[in-house]
Design a protein around this motif. Structure first.
Motif, PDB file in Angstrom:
ATOM      1  N   GLY A  63       0.442  -8.331  10.196  1.00  0.00           N
ATOM      2  CA  GLY A  63      -0.243  -8.169   8.921  1.00  0.00           C
ATOM      3  C   GLY A  63      -0.243  -6.736   8.432  1.00  0.00           C
ATOM      4  N   LEU A  64      -0.441  -5.784   9.351  1.00  0.00           N
ATOM      5  CA  LEU A  64      -0.431  -4.366   8.983  1.00  0.00           C
ATOM      6  C   LEU A  64       0.931  -3.948   8.436  1.00  0.00           C
ATOM      7  N   ILE A  65       1.990  -4.340   9.137  1.00  0.00           N
ATOM      8  CA  ILE A  65       3.344  -3.978   8.697  1.00  0.00           C
ATOM      9  C   ILE A  65       3.626  -4.569   7.320  1.00  0.00           C
ATOM     10  N   SER A  66       3.271  -5.835   7.148  1.00  0.00           N
ATOM     11  CA  SER A  66       3.510  -6.505   5.871  1.00  0.00           C
ATOM     12  C   SER A  66       2.719  -5.847   4.746  1.00  0.00           C
ATOM     13  N   ALA A  67       1.469  -5.474   5.012  1.00  0.00           N
ATOM     14  CA  ALA A  67       0.637  -4.836   3.993  1.00  0.00           C
ATOM     15  C   ALA A  67       1.203  -3.489   3.577  1.00  0.00           C
ATOM     16  N   VAL A  68       1.641  -2.702   4.568  1.00  0.00           N
ATOM     17  CA  VAL A  68       2.216  -1.384   4.262  1.00  0.00           C
ATOM     18  C   VAL A  68       3.507  -1.543   3.456  1.00  0.00           C
ATOM     19  N   LEU A  69       4.339  -2.513   3.835  1.00  0.00           N
ATOM     20  CA  LEU A  69       5.573  -2.745   3.087  1.00  0.00           C
ATOM     21  C   LEU A  69       5.274  -3.147   1.646  1.00  0.00           C
ATOM     22  N   GLY A  70       4.258  -3.988   1.453  1.00  0.00           N
ATOM     23  CA  GLY A  70       3.877  -4.382   0.101  1.00  0.00           C
ATOM     24  C   GLY A  70       3.404  -3.199  -0.725  1.00  0.00           C
ATOM     25  N   ALA A  71       2.584  -2.331  -0.115  1.00  0.00           N
ATOM     26  CA  ALA A  71       2.080  -1.153  -0.823  1.00  0.00           C
ATOM     27  C   ALA A  71       3.221  -0.199  -1.172  1.00  0.00           C
ATOM     28  N   LEU A  72       4.151   0.017  -0.216  1.00  0.00           N
ATOM     29  CA  LEU A  72       5.283   0.913  -0.475  1.00  0.00           C
ATOM     30  C   LEU A  72       6.200   0.352  -1.554  1.00  0.00           C
ATOM     31  N   LEU A  73       6.426  -0.952  -1.528  1.00  0.00           N
ATOM     32  CA  LEU A  73       7.260  -1.584  -2.553  1.00  0.00           C
ATOM     33  C   LEU A  73       6.640  -1.413  -3.933  1.00  0.00           C
ATOM     34  N   ALA A  74       5.328  -1.609  -4.016  1.00  0.00           N
ATOM     35  CA  ALA A  74       4.640  -1.445  -5.293  1.00  0.00           C
ATOM     36  C   ALA A  74       4.745  -0.008  -5.796  1.00  0.00           C
ATOM     37  N   GLU A  75       4.626   0.961  -4.883  1.00  0.00           N
ATOM     38  CA  GLU A  75       4.744   2.368  -5.280  1.00  0.00           C
ATOM     39  C   GLU A  75       6.135   2.661  -5.837  1.00  0.00           C
ATOM     40  N   GLN A  76       7.162   2.129  -5.196  1.00  0.00           N
ATOM     41  CA  GLN A  76       8.529   2.332  -5.669  1.00  0.00           C
ATOM     42  C   GLN A  76       8.737   1.710  -7.046  1.00  0.00           C
ATOM     43  N   LEU A  77       8.243   0.496  -7.233  1.00  0.00           N
ATOM     44  CA  LEU A  77       8.413  -0.179  -8.514  1.00  0.00           C
ATOM     45  C   LEU A  77       7.594   0.479  -9.612  1.00  0.00           C
ATOM     46  N   ASN A  78       6.455   1.071  -9.249  1.00  0.00           N
ATOM     47  CA  ASN A  78       5.653   1.793 -10.241  1.00  0.00           C
ATOM     48  C   ASN A  78       6.438   2.949 -10.849  1.00  0.00           C
ATOM     49  N   GLN A  79       7.303   3.569 -10.050  1.00  0.00           N
ATOM     50  CA  GLN A  79       8.121   4.670 -10.557  1.00  0.00           C
ATOM     51  C   GLN A  79       9.204   4.166 -11.504  1.00  0.00           C
ATOM     52  N   ARG A  80       9.644   2.933 -11.289  1.00  0.00           N
ATOM     53  CA  ARG A  80      10.669   2.358 -12.175  1.00  0.00           C
ATOM     54  C   ARG A  80      10.078   1.825 -13.464  1.00  0.00           C
ATOM     55  N   PHE A  81       8.792   1.468 -13.412  1.00  0.00           N
ATOM     56  CA  PHE A  81       8.112   0.935 -14.601  1.00  0.00           C
ATOM     57  C   PHE A  81       6.847   1.742 -14.868  1.00  0.00           C
ATOM     58  N   PRO A  82       6.979   3.008 -15.255  1.00  0.00           N
ATOM     59  CA  PRO A  82       5.799   3.863 -15.455  1.00  0.00           C
ATOM     60  C   PRO A  82       4.896   3.326 -16.564  1.00  0.00           C
ATOM     61  N   GLY A  83       3.589   3.410 -16.317  1.00  0.00           N
ATOM     62  CA  GLY A  83       2.629   2.912 -17.287  1.00  0.00           C
ATOM     63  C   GLY A  83       2.420   1.418 -17.232  1.00  0.00           C
ATOM     64  N   ARG A  84       3.105   0.739 -16.328  1.00  0.00           N
ATOM     65  CA  ARG A  84       2.994  -0.724 -16.205  1.00  0.00           C
ATOM     66  C   ARG A  84       2.547  -1.095 -14.789  1.00  0.00           C
ATOM     67  N   GLU A  85       1.681  -0.256 -14.203  1.00  0.00           N
ATOM     68  CA  GLU A  85       1.281  -0.448 -12.812  1.00  0.00           C
ATOM     69  C   GLU A  85       0.591  -1.786 -12.576  1.00  0.00           C
ATOM     70  N   ASP A  86      -0.242  -2.217 -13.543  1.00  0.00           N
ATOM     71  CA  ASP A  86      -0.950  -3.489 -13.371  1.00  0.00           C
ATOM     72  C   ASP A  86       0.031  -4.648 -13.231  1.00  0.00           C
ATOM     73  N   GLY A  87       1.049  -4.652 -14.090  1.00  0.00           N
ATOM     74  CA  GLY A  87       2.044  -5.716 -14.026  1.00  0.00           C
ATOM     75  C   GLY A  87       2.826  -5.696 -12.735  1.00  0.00           C
ATOM     76  N   VAL A  88       3.183  -4.484 -12.282  1.00  0.00           N
ATOM     77  CA  VAL A  88       3.925  -4.356 -11.026  1.00  0.00           C
ATOM     78  C   VAL A  88       3.098  -4.864  -9.856  1.00  0.00           C
ATOM     79  N   MET A  89       1.827  -4.409  -9.772  1.00  0.00           N
ATOM     80  CA  MET A  89       0.951  -4.801  -8.666  1.00  0.00           C
ATOM     81  C   MET A  89       0.784  -6.316  -8.616  1.00  0.00           C
ATOM     82  N   ASN A  90       0.543  -6.922  -9.773  1.00  0.00           N
ATOM     83  CA  ASN A  90       0.324  -8.368  -9.799  1.00  0.00           C
ATOM     84  C   ASN A  90       1.586  -9.132  -9.435  1.00  0.00           C
ATOM     85  N   THR A  91       2.740  -8.605  -9.828  1.00  0.00           N
ATOM     86  CA  THR A  91       4.002  -9.274  -9.500  1.00  0.00           C
ATOM     87  C   THR A  91       4.282  -9.214  -8.006  1.00  0.00           C
ATOM     88  N   VAL A  92       4.089  -8.021  -7.410  1.00  0.00           N
ATOM     89  CA  VAL A  92       4.309  -7.881  -5.970  1.00  0.00           C
ATOM     90  C   VAL A  92       3.311  -8.740  -5.199  1.00  0.00           C
TER      91      VAL A  92
END
Length: 262
Positions: A63-92
């Motif tokens: 669970g810890l590994i999966s949670a960290v991977l999810g958080a890191l993935l969201a951070e990466q996608l936030n950089q690709r979609f700046p200003g759309r963090e809510d949408g990225v978080m909900n999608t991930v």
């Protein structure tokens, strides 16, 4: 007292601990305006837990590994979609919980998905109690060592970074702590409902609290009452405790404005 007589003891202790740990963690996340990430972490643990159960690993580690991977993935996608963090978080979030559900038939597992999603507090055992105690210890150690940094980060994150505070490390530590708290809360309220205990007790007190410490103490007290109330009602009404605790969280938010006007 025989084992038959005290079957409720470990579930009651786990409920009490979860009722305290979730609001304390939620207090830090809300003051840092990072609750959406907590919601992501709450659901991102699911694929790791399923994989751990499939391959005989420790499901806390999975669970810890999966949670960290999810958080890191969201951070990466936030950089690709700046200003759309809510949408990225909900999608991930949706993607990870969907992946967890899909892995169950793909790996031919027999898992009680309802218990995983909504909890089965009355089935709590010594292992659940130990995990909850370890999560509590980790949270206490982090707070003892970094309380002032968390206060600074909640008040002025840009100023904290400019002052040389280890902002990235603190946020990563909170990712791990949140994942630990979520994992130890699975038995009590499940993946879906844990966010209610992270949020509701804090929302009841955030405006009236003059410090993070006061907010954590007040929220922990309310979370304890909500968990104990849900546990008691579950035993009395022969209903699942997790959903009852979730409903009580919503009811508590509805009651508060009435109490203030009164």
């Amino acid at each position: 007292m025989t084992a038959v007589d005290n079957w409720w003891f470990i579930p009651a202790v786990v409920a009490a601990l979860v009722g305290v740990l979730c609001p304390v963690t939620g207090s830090i996340l809300i003051t840092q305006r990072r609750l959406l990430q907590a919601n992501l972490i709450t659901h991102a643990v699911l694929p790791g837990i399923v994989l751990a159960l499939a391959f005989g690993w420790n499901f806390t580690t999975g669970g810890l590994i999966s949670a960290v991977l999810g958080a890191l993935l969201a951070e990466q996608l936030n950089q690709r979609f700046p200003g759309r963090e809510d949408g990225v978080m909900n999608t991930v979030l949706a993607g990870f919980i969907a992946l967890g559900v899909l892995l169950i038939p793909l790996l031919r597992l027999r898992i009680d998905l309802e218990s995983l999603l909504f909890g089965d507090l009355l089935a709590a055992n010594d292992g659940d109690l130990l995990r909850t105690l370890l999560a509590g210890l980790a949270l206490v150690l982090v707070l003892l060592n970094r309380y002032r940094d968390f206060v600074y980060l909640g008040v002025d994150p840009e100023g904290a970074a400019a002052a040389g505070r280890p902002v990235a490390q603190l946020r990563f530590a909170m990712t791990l702590i949140t994942a630990l708290v979520v994992i130890c809360s699975l038995t009590a309220v499940g993946v879906v409902l844990v966010i209610a205990l992270l949020c509701a007790p804090v929302l009841l007190h955030v405006e009236q609290s003059s410090s993070l410490k006061e907010l954590m103490l007040r929220s922990a007290g309310t979370g304890l009452v909500l968990s104990a109330g849900g546990m008691g009602m579950a035993i009395a009404l022969d209903l699942p405790p997790g959903p009852l605790i979730g409903v009580l969280c919503v009811v508590s938010l509805l009651i508060k404005p009435i109490a203030i006007r009164g």
